[in-house]
Motif scaffolding. Structure first.
Motif, mmCIF file in Angstrom:
data_model
loop_
_atom_site.group_PDB
_atom_site.id
_atom_site.type_symbol
_atom_site.label_atom_id
_atom_site.label_comp_id
_atom_site.label_asym_id
_atom_site.label_seq_id
_atom_site.Cartn_x
_atom_site.Cartn_y
_atom_site.Cartn_z
ATOM 1 N N LYS A 134 0.950 -1.337 -0.115
ATOM 2 C CA LYS A 134 0.068 0.036 -0.199
ATOM 3 C C LYS A 134 0.628 1.204 -0.184
ATOM 4 O O LYS A 134 0.431 2.059 -0.546
ATOM 5 N N SER A 135 1.884 1.302 1.147
ATOM 6 C CA SER A 135 2.684 2.689 0.950
ATOM 7 C C SER A 135 3.276 2.676 -0.447
ATOM 8 O O SER A 135 3.717 3.873 -1.025
ATOM 9 N N GLY A 136 3.936 1.836 -1.164
ATOM 10 C CA GLY A 136 4.490 1.910 -2.184
ATOM 11 C C GLY A 136 3.705 2.373 -3.453
ATOM 12 O O GLY A 136 4.130 3.262 -4.226
ATOM 13 N N ILE A 137 2.396 1.894 -3.519
ATOM 14 C CA ILE A 137 1.352 2.327 -4.403
ATOM 15 C C ILE A 137 1.268 3.692 -4.342
ATOM 16 O O ILE A 137 1.099 4.677 -5.124
ATOM 17 N N ASN A 138 0.814 4.035 -2.922
ATOM 18 C CA ASN A 138 0.304 5.501 -2.837
ATOM 19 C C ASN A 138 1.500 6.269 -2.851
ATOM 20 O O ASN A 138 1.377 7.642 -3.211
ATOM 21 N N GLU A 139 2.786 5.975 -2.523
ATOM 22 C CA GLU A 139 3.944 6.819 -2.700
ATOM 23 C C GLU A 139 4.025 7.472 -4.360
ATOM 24 O O GLU A 139 4.266 8.319 -4.669
ATOM 25 N N ALA A 140 3.907 6.271 -4.995
ATOM 26 C CA ALA A 140 4.122 6.331 -6.498
ATOM 27 C C ALA A 140 3.038 7.114 -7.046
ATOM 28 O O ALA A 140 3.257 8.217 -7.838
ATOM 29 N N ILE A 141 1.719 7.300 -6.769
ATOM 30 C CA ILE A 141 0.710 8.055 -7.032
ATOM 31 C C ILE A 141 0.860 9.506 -6.234
ATOM 32 O O ILE A 141 0.939 10.518 -7.269
ATOM 33 N N ALA A 142 1.609 9.681 -5.112
ATOM 34 C CA ALA A 142 1.735 11.039 -4.732
ATOM 35 C C ALA A 142 2.877 11.574 -5.388
ATOM 36 O O ALA A 142 2.715 12.728 -5.863
ATOM 37 N N LYS A 143 3.909 10.948 -5.822
ATOM 38 C CA LYS A 143 5.191 11.491 -6.548
ATOM 39 C C LYS A 143 4.588 11.972 -7.944
ATOM 40 O O LYS A 143 5.238 12.912 -8.367
ATOM 41 N N SER A 144 3.806 11.262 -8.506
ATOM 42 C CA SER A 144 3.365 11.602 -9.901
ATOM 43 C C SER A 144 2.406 13.064 -9.848
ATOM 44 O O SER A 144 2.019 13.547 -10.865
ATOM 45 N N LEU A 145 1.776 13.083 -8.484
ATOM 46 C CA LEU A 145 1.052 14.174 -8.398
ATOM 47 C C LEU A 145 1.956 15.572 -7.744
ATOM 48 O O LEU A 145 1.287 16.708 -7.595
ATOM 49 N N GLY A 146 3.207 15.215 -7.609
ATOM 50 C CA GLY A 146 4.138 16.261 -6.611
ATOM 51 C C GLY A 146 3.707 16.434 -5.348
ATOM 52 O O GLY A 146 3.949 17.526 -4.646
ATOM 53 N N LEU A 147 3.241 15.418 -4.787
ATOM 54 C CA LEU A 147 2.961 15.421 -3.306
ATOM 55 C C LEU A 147 3.854 14.552 -2.550
ATOM 56 O O LEU A 147 4.546 13.499 -3.214
ATOM 57 N N GLU A 148 3.861 14.602 -1.236
ATOM 58 C CA GLU A 148 4.358 13.748 -0.194
ATOM 59 C C GLU A 148 3.352 12.929 0.223
ATOM 60 O O GLU A 148 2.306 13.357 0.576
ATOM 61 N N TYR A 149 3.676 11.597 0.462
ATOM 62 C CA TYR A 149 2.839 10.713 1.095
ATOM 63 C C TYR A 149 3.415 10.011 2.240
ATOM 64 O O TYR A 149 4.718 9.818 2.253
ATOM 65 N N CYS A 150 2.509 9.730 3.272
ATOM 66 C CA CYS A 150 3.203 9.193 4.788
ATOM 67 C C CYS A 150 1.837 8.315 5.111
ATOM 68 O O CYS A 150 1.080 8.787 5.550
ATOM 69 N N HIS A 151 2.314 7.076 5.454
ATOM 70 C CA HIS A 151 1.392 6.244 5.810
ATOM 71 C C HIS A 151 0.985 6.093 7.199
ATOM 72 O O HIS A 151 -0.175 6.644 7.778
ATOM 73 N N ASP A 152 1.727 6.382 8.028
ATOM 74 C CA ASP A 152 1.760 6.767 9.418
ATOM 75 C C ASP A 152 1.746 8.016 9.921
ATOM 76 O O ASP A 152 3.014 8.594 9.738
ATOM 77 N N CYS A 153 0.963 8.611 10.326
ATOM 78 C CA CYS A 153 0.701 10.072 10.831
ATOM 79 C C CYS A 153 0.249 10.520 12.049
ATOM 80 O O CYS A 153 -0.442 9.750 12.549
ATOM 81 N N LYS A 154 0.545 11.432 12.497
ATOM 82 C CA LYS A 154 -0.212 12.008 13.566
ATOM 83 C C LYS A 154 -1.669 12.961 12.974
ATOM 84 O O LYS A 154 -1.699 13.043 11.872
ATOM 85 N N GLY A 155 -2.067 13.816 13.937
ATOM 86 C CA GLY A 155 -3.251 14.594 13.620
ATOM 87 C C GLY A 155 -2.692 15.861 12.732
ATOM 88 O O GLY A 155 -1.395 15.761 12.602
ATOM 89 N N SER A 156 -3.271 16.725 12.431
ATOM 90 C CA SER A 156 -3.193 17.661 11.715
ATOM 91 C C SER A 156 -3.791 19.078 12.242
ATOM 92 O O SER A 156 -4.709 19.023 12.962
ATOM 93 N N GLU A 157 -3.430 20.348 11.664
ATOM 94 C CA GLU A 157 -4.071 21.419 12.184
ATOM 95 C C GLU A 157 -5.229 21.448 11.717
ATOM 96 O O GLU A 157 -6.336 21.837 12.205
ATOM 97 N N ALA A 158 -5.695 20.849 10.448
ATOM 98 C CA ALA A 158 -6.948 20.812 9.872
ATOM 99 C C ALA A 158 -7.778 20.250 10.683
ATOM 100 O O ALA A 158 -9.036 20.407 10.846
ATOM 101 N N PHE A 159 -7.448 18.745 11.246
ATOM 102 C CA PHE A 159 -8.297 17.790 12.310
ATOM 103 C C PHE A 159 -8.686 18.810 13.407
ATOM 104 O O PHE A 159 -9.676 18.768 13.932
ATOM 105 N N GLU A 160 -7.585 19.675 14.188
ATOM 106 C CA GLU A 160 -7.646 20.327 15.351
ATOM 107 C C GLU A 160 -8.828 21.416 15.168
ATOM 108 O O GLU A 160 -9.644 21.906 15.707
ATOM 109 N N GLN A 161 -8.659 21.916 13.617
ATOM 110 C CA GLN A 161 -9.739 23.002 13.540
ATOM 111 C C GLN A 161 -11.222 22.465 13.343
ATOM 112 O O GLN A 161 -12.059 23.053 13.807
#
Length: 323
Positions: free
Chosen positions: A89-116
């Motif tokens: 899953k991480s390999g597939i999603n990283e490849a998709i993210a790379k093609s979009l110019g984005l960073e991908y991380c499987h394990d993450c904490k919350g975000s400012e958006a979530f806190e909002q």
């Protein structure tokens, strides 16, 4: 709009080659899990026999002990499979993210958006939270963040305590070219209800007073309540095209009770649509389908956010169209 990657082209390139190399890893993971099940059986069956010989019955052991022990044993046997699926899953999603110019991380904490969204009371009350699948960077010129959230509430008491999922879906944040004049909340129907029923006319969140706005779409108003510090802005933000996209997106993900926050120069969405971006599988024959499905899910979420961004820019450039 974003130019999304072609799944067949990704599979014909480096991603496809990498996934071919994961076939052995997945096969070994299945074998390891099966061996662990066999090893547990070798230990458990003689143990039960010995208890029986010495006059003990398996029924003498409390049921919750069996449940806990069984759960731990099953988790141990399935861990190799889980790890292999996570790697794919991480390999597939990283490849998709790379093609979009984005960073991908499987394990993450919350975000400012979530806190909002939590601060503005757009998410259900919960006792624990977990996060995964974070996509971050820029969608065109717009700052972009997307991740999954799983919120649970502890219910019951004593032996009947259990964890119940109250929200599972995506938290999405995107920056807008034009800042909002006020703060507007798009909340699930009944999120801010009176003691004897019905939506409140005025609410206070984060020290801000917001008034309920009347919407022109009966279907929309049956499912959502809108509160804003700027009634005019709230009405034209609920553009028919955006309403149609939001309802279609919820339907596509099988979800309801999503929410949106417009404040400053950012829109934050909480899409209650279940588990997404699950592109990992132990069967390599499913890889191409799962790549397409992940791209489709990402595109639906990103397109909905970008559509409202475009609508707002058009409205700001043409003030006469404001309702």
């Amino acid at each position: 709009m974003i130019e999304y990657p072609d799944a067949d082209r990704l599979m014909a390139g480096e991603l496809g080659e990498w996934l071919d190399g994961q076939r052995t890893t997945r096969r070994l993971a299945i074998e390891k899990s099966n061996n662990r099940i066999f090893n547990i059986a070798i230990v458990l069956l003689p143990l039960l026999g010995a208890l029986w010989v010495f006059g003990f019955s398996p029924f003498d052991i409390p049921i919750f002990v069996w449940v806990v022990a069984g759960g731990l044993a099953w988790a141990w046997t399935q861990k190799p499979k889980f790890d292999a699926k996570k790697q794919v899953k991480s390999g597939i999603n990283e490849a998709i993210a790379k093609s979009l110019g984005l960073e991908y991380c499987h394990d993450c904490k919350g975000s400012e958006a979530f806190e909002q969204t939590r601060a503005f009371r757009l998410l259900p009350s919960h006792d624990r939270s977990s996060f995964e699948d974070m996509w971050s960077g820029h969608a065109g010129p717009h700052p972009f963040l997307l991740h999954e959230a799983h919120l649970e509430e502890r219910r019951g008491s004593g032996k009947n305590q259990r964890w119940v999922t109250v929200f599972r879906g995506a938290i999405l944040s995107i920056g807008f070219e034009e800042r909002f004049h006020g703060t507007t909340l798009l909340a699930p129907d009944g999120q801010f209800s009176k003691f004897f029923g019905g939506a409140k006319d005025t609410i206070e969140v984060e020290g801000t007073i917001l008034d309920r706005a009347q919407m022109v779409s009966p279907e929309f108003e049956d499912r959502y309540d809108v509160y804003s510090t700027d009634q005019t802005e709230a009405r034209w933000m609920m553009h028919p095209e955006y309403i149609e996209r939001l309802l279609a997106m919820e339907s596509a993900f099988g979800g309801r009770d999503s929410s949106v926050l417009f404040t400053g120069g950012t829109m934050v969405m909480a899409i209650n649509g279940g588990d997404m971006f699950e592109s990992g599988s132990l069967d390599h024959h499913e890889d191409a389908h799962l790549v397409r499905e992940t791209i489709r899910q990402f595109a639906q979420l990103a397109d909905a956010a970008l559509a409202l961004n475009r609508i707002r820019s058009d409205q700001v450039r043409s003030p006469a169209t404001r309702l």
